[in-house]
Design a protein around this motif. Structure first.
Motif, PDB file in Angstrom:
ATOM      1  N   PHE A 164     -14.832  -1.889 -31.392  1.00 43.88           N
ATOM      2  CA  PHE A 164     -14.399  -2.647 -30.656  1.00 43.88           C
ATOM      3  C   PHE A 164     -13.649  -2.275 -29.178  1.00 43.88           C
ATOM      4  CE2 PHE A 164     -14.016  -5.030 -34.290  1.00 43.88           C
ATOM      5  CZ  PHE A 164     -14.750  -5.756 -34.727  1.00 43.88           C
ATOM      6  N   ALA A 165     -13.266  -0.786 -29.734  1.00 46.66           N
ATOM      7  CA  ALA A 165     -12.321  -0.040 -28.399  1.00 46.66           C
ATOM      8  C   ALA A 165     -13.412  -0.064 -27.253  1.00 46.66           C
ATOM      9  CB  ALA A 165     -11.970   1.087 -29.013  1.00 46.66           C
ATOM     10  N   GLU A 166     -14.811   0.743 -27.749  1.00 47.15           N
ATOM     11  CA  GLU A 166     -15.632   0.031 -26.590  1.00 47.15           C
ATOM     12  C   GLU A 166     -15.874  -1.102 -25.413  1.00 47.15           C
ATOM     13  OE1 GLU A 166     -20.091   1.868 -25.586  1.00 47.15           O
ATOM     14  OE2 GLU A 166     -19.215   1.688 -27.677  1.00 47.15           O
ATOM     15  N   SER A 167     -15.998  -1.656 -26.423  1.00 50.68           N
ATOM     16  CA  SER A 167     -16.127  -3.647 -25.909  1.00 50.68           C
ATOM     17  C   SER A 167     -14.653  -3.977 -24.848  1.00 50.68           C
ATOM     18  CB  SER A 167     -15.579  -4.519 -26.884  1.00 50.68           C
ATOM     19  OG  SER A 167     -17.437  -4.476 -27.727  1.00 50.68           O
ATOM     20  N   GLU A 168     -13.984  -3.547 -25.574  1.00 53.87           N
ATOM     21  CA  GLU A 168     -12.924  -3.304 -24.509  1.00 53.87           C
ATOM     22  C   GLU A 168     -12.051  -2.332 -23.393  1.00 53.87           C
ATOM     23  OE1 GLU A 168      -7.513  -3.389 -25.159  1.00 53.87           O
ATOM     24  OE2 GLU A 168      -8.509  -2.376 -27.025  1.00 53.87           O
ATOM     25  N   VAL A 169     -12.833  -1.013 -23.194  1.00 53.35           N
ATOM     26  CA  VAL A 169     -13.475  -0.579 -22.344  1.00 53.35           C
ATOM     27  C   VAL A 169     -13.701  -0.987 -20.697  1.00 53.35           C
ATOM     28  CG1 VAL A 169     -14.250   1.723 -21.141  1.00 53.35           C
ATOM     29  CG2 VAL A 169     -13.148   1.523 -23.283  1.00 53.35           C
ATOM     30  N   ILE A 170     -15.211  -1.747 -22.054  1.00 54.38           N
ATOM     31  CA  ILE A 170     -16.020  -2.189 -20.726  1.00 54.38           C
ATOM     32  C   ILE A 170     -15.635  -3.763 -20.361  1.00 54.38           C
ATOM     33  CG2 ILE A 170     -18.278  -4.025 -20.942  1.00 54.38           C
ATOM     34  CD1 ILE A 170     -19.081  -1.916 -23.295  1.00 54.38           C
ATOM     35  N   SER A 171     -14.759  -4.658 -20.845  1.00 56.47           N
ATOM     36  CA  SER A 171     -13.554  -5.319 -20.716  1.00 56.47           C
ATOM     37  C   SER A 171     -13.127  -5.440 -19.268  1.00 56.47           C
ATOM     38  CB  SER A 171     -13.200  -5.786 -21.857  1.00 56.47           C
ATOM     39  OG  SER A 171     -12.757  -7.398 -20.640  1.00 56.47           O
ATOM     40  N   LEU A 172     -12.207  -3.798 -19.542  1.00 56.46           N
ATOM     41  CA  LEU A 172     -11.254  -3.221 -18.968  1.00 56.46           C
ATOM     42  C   LEU A 172     -12.496  -2.463 -16.866  1.00 56.46           C
ATOM     43  CD1 LEU A 172      -9.521  -0.907 -20.548  1.00 56.46           C
ATOM     44  CD2 LEU A 172      -8.235  -3.037 -19.436  1.00 56.46           C
ATOM     45  N   GLY A 174     -15.216  -4.270 -16.426  1.00 55.11           N
ATOM     46  CA  GLY A 174     -15.180  -5.874 -15.317  1.00 55.11           C
ATOM     47  C   GLY A 174     -14.360  -6.613 -14.444  1.00 55.11           C
ATOM     48  N   LYS A 175     -13.571  -5.850 -15.378  1.00 53.18           N
ATOM     49  CA  LYS A 175     -12.175  -6.836 -14.239  1.00 53.18           C
ATOM     50  C   LYS A 175     -11.560  -5.766 -13.457  1.00 53.18           C
ATOM     51  CE  LYS A 175      -9.910  -8.150 -18.707  1.00 53.18           C
ATOM     52  NZ  LYS A 175      -8.773  -8.845 -19.869  1.00 53.18           N
ATOM     53  N   GLY A 176     -11.762  -4.720 -13.294  1.00 48.16           N
ATOM     54  CA  GLY A 176     -11.762  -3.371 -12.029  1.00 48.16           C
ATOM     55  C   GLY A 176     -10.142  -2.313 -12.340  1.00 48.16           C
ATOM     56  N   GLU A 177     -10.729  -2.224 -13.318  1.00 47.44           N
ATOM     57  CA  GLU A 177      -9.668  -1.539 -13.668  1.00 47.44           C
ATOM     58  C   GLU A 177     -10.020  -0.050 -12.557  1.00 47.44           C
ATOM     59  OE1 GLU A 177      -5.465  -0.694 -14.576  1.00 47.44           O
ATOM     60  OE2 GLU A 177      -5.982  -2.441 -15.015  1.00 47.44           O
ATOM     61  N   ARG A 179     -11.084   3.351 -11.959  1.00 50.17           N
ATOM     62  CA  ARG A 179     -11.564   4.442 -14.148  1.00 50.17           C
ATOM     63  C   ARG A 179     -10.464   5.344 -14.581  1.00 50.17           C
ATOM     64  NH1 ARG A 179     -17.537   7.404 -13.086  1.00 50.17           N
ATOM     65  NH2 ARG A 179     -16.381   7.880 -11.540  1.00 50.17           N
ATOM     66  N   GLU A 180      -9.586   6.144 -13.692  1.00 51.00           N
ATOM     67  CA  GLU A 180      -8.808   7.095 -14.231  1.00 51.00           C
ATOM     68  C   GLU A 180      -7.507   6.239 -14.698  1.00 51.00           C
ATOM     69  OE1 GLU A 180      -7.552   6.013  -9.671  1.00 51.00           O
ATOM     70  OE2 GLU A 180      -9.097   6.474 -10.924  1.00 51.00           O
ATOM     71  N   ASN A 181      -7.214   4.863 -14.579  1.00 50.27           N
ATOM     72  CA  ASN A 181      -6.197   4.062 -15.616  1.00 50.27           C
ATOM     73  C   ASN A 181      -6.669   3.826 -17.295  1.00 50.27           C
ATOM     74  OD1 ASN A 181      -4.934   4.137 -13.465  1.00 50.27           O
ATOM     75  ND2 ASN A 181      -4.655   2.011 -13.128  1.00 50.27           N
ATOM     76  N   ILE A 182      -8.293   3.921 -16.774  1.00 48.73           N
ATOM     77  CA  ILE A 182      -8.878   3.236 -18.098  1.00 48.73           C
ATOM     78  C   ILE A 182      -8.468   4.974 -19.230  1.00 48.73           C
ATOM     79  CG2 ILE A 182     -11.348   2.322 -19.502  1.00 48.73           C
ATOM     80  CD1 ILE A 182     -11.389   0.781 -17.015  1.00 48.73           C
ATOM     81  N   ALA A 183      -9.287   5.974 -18.371  1.00 46.85           N
ATOM     82  CA  ALA A 183      -9.409   7.269 -18.509  1.00 46.85           C
ATOM     83  C   ALA A 183      -8.014   8.003 -20.043  1.00 46.85           C
ATOM     84  CB  ALA A 183      -9.358   8.578 -17.922  1.00 46.85           C
ATOM     85  N   ASN A 184      -7.438   6.948 -18.648  1.00 42.95           N
ATOM     86  CA  ASN A 184      -5.489   7.730 -19.597  1.00 42.95           C
ATOM     87  C   ASN A 184      -5.287   7.333 -20.693  1.00 42.95           C
ATOM     88  OD1 ASN A 184      -2.157   7.105 -20.016  1.00 42.95           O
ATOM     89  ND2 ASN A 184      -2.710   8.985 -18.473  1.00 42.95           N
ATOM     90  N   GLY A 185      -5.695   5.696 -20.827  1.00 46.39           N
ATOM     91  CA  GLY A 185      -5.593   5.263 -22.026  1.00 46.39           C
ATOM     92  C   GLY A 185      -6.720   5.441 -22.344  1.00 46.39           C
TER      93      GLY A 185
END
Length: 250
Positions: A164-172, A174-177, A179-185
């Motif tokens: 589910f975390a991987e799905s959450e990352v995919i969603s982020l 897709g929303k244009g977040e 990449r460095e912010n996603i990596a931080n999370g």
């Protein structure tokens, strides 16, 4: 005469070789791959190439694939080996945090011996495997993931299940977040879970072993979450294998 310790982990197989005086003389690292039996064969080939005869001395195996090493004289549990290896590396009592590919172990050392320990619940969300999966999803390696995370802004990854975390990352993504912010999370998600587990075994000193010991950003963030320094060293990746080699000594 050599004393060999082999730590067959879920992701990597580590080897430590002690000389006749008990000093660390060589280390080897290879991917475990699909089969622990094949990994044990590759280790034997590496030792042979280095001129190290496992029959000249003693060999001890540890790790989740320890029973797959037919030339080992005996097998010893991971907790015992990681504790002994960490005690040799750091030379003091404290709390050892070992982040592996399959699980995370927290071990309290007193007088150089294991006093108590706790492990996670086999969920990869608090392990190195979680970082591997998320780095692949972001199309970067581990070093780049850490570099991105250092420059990113906090972006919570709330799901504790890796799928589910991987799905959450995919969603982020897709929303244009960014990449460095996603990596931080992603990094914060792992570190927070590891710190929560480590906090169950508080100590005056913390030591990080396992595959993340050379990830400076993870070490920094773990220290920040625990509120105390976290010591490590390049050889800390081989703590389990070193402890196994020490167990091979007469």
């Amino acid at each position: 005469m050599h004393y060999v310790g082999i730590d067959v982990g879920s992701t990597a197989t580590k080897v430590a070789v002690l000389d006749a005086d008990g000093a660390l003389s060589r280390t080897f690292l290879c991917p475990t791959g699909f089969s622990s039996v094949d990994a044990a064969r590759r280790v034997r080939a590496l030792l042979d190439e280095a001129g190290i005869d496992v029959g000249d001395g003693a060999c001890v195996a540890t790790g989740y694939g320890r029973v797959a090493v037919p030339y080992a004289d005996k097998v010893v549990t991971e907790i015992t080996c990681h504790g002994r290896g960490a005690a040799r590396l750091f030379g003091r009592d404290g709390t050892v945090v070992d982040v592996g590919g399959q699980d995370t172990k927290v071990i309290v050392l007193k007088g150089g011996a294991v006093k108590k320990f706790v492990m996670n619940d086999k969920c990869s969300a608090g392990t190195g495997r979680f970082l591997e999966i998320m780095a692949d999803r972001l199309a970067v390696d581990q070093d780049e993931l850490a570099r991105l995370a250092r420059s990113g802004s906090p972006t919570p990854i709330s799901n504790m299940c890796t799928v589910f975390a991987e799905s959450e990352v995919i969603s982020l993504v897709g929303k244009g977040e960014p990449r460095e912010n996603i990596a931080n999370g992603v990094v914060e998600s792992v570190v927070a879970r590891v710190a929560t587990l480590a906090a169950q075994m508080p100590g005056e000193a913390y030591f990080l072993t396992g595959g993340l010991c050379d990830n400076g950003y993870v070490v920094e963030r773990l220290a920040a979450h625990l509120g105390k320094p976290v010591g490590t060293c390049p050889e800390a990746r081989f703590a389990g294998a070193l402890g196994a080699a020490l167990s091979a000594l007469p």
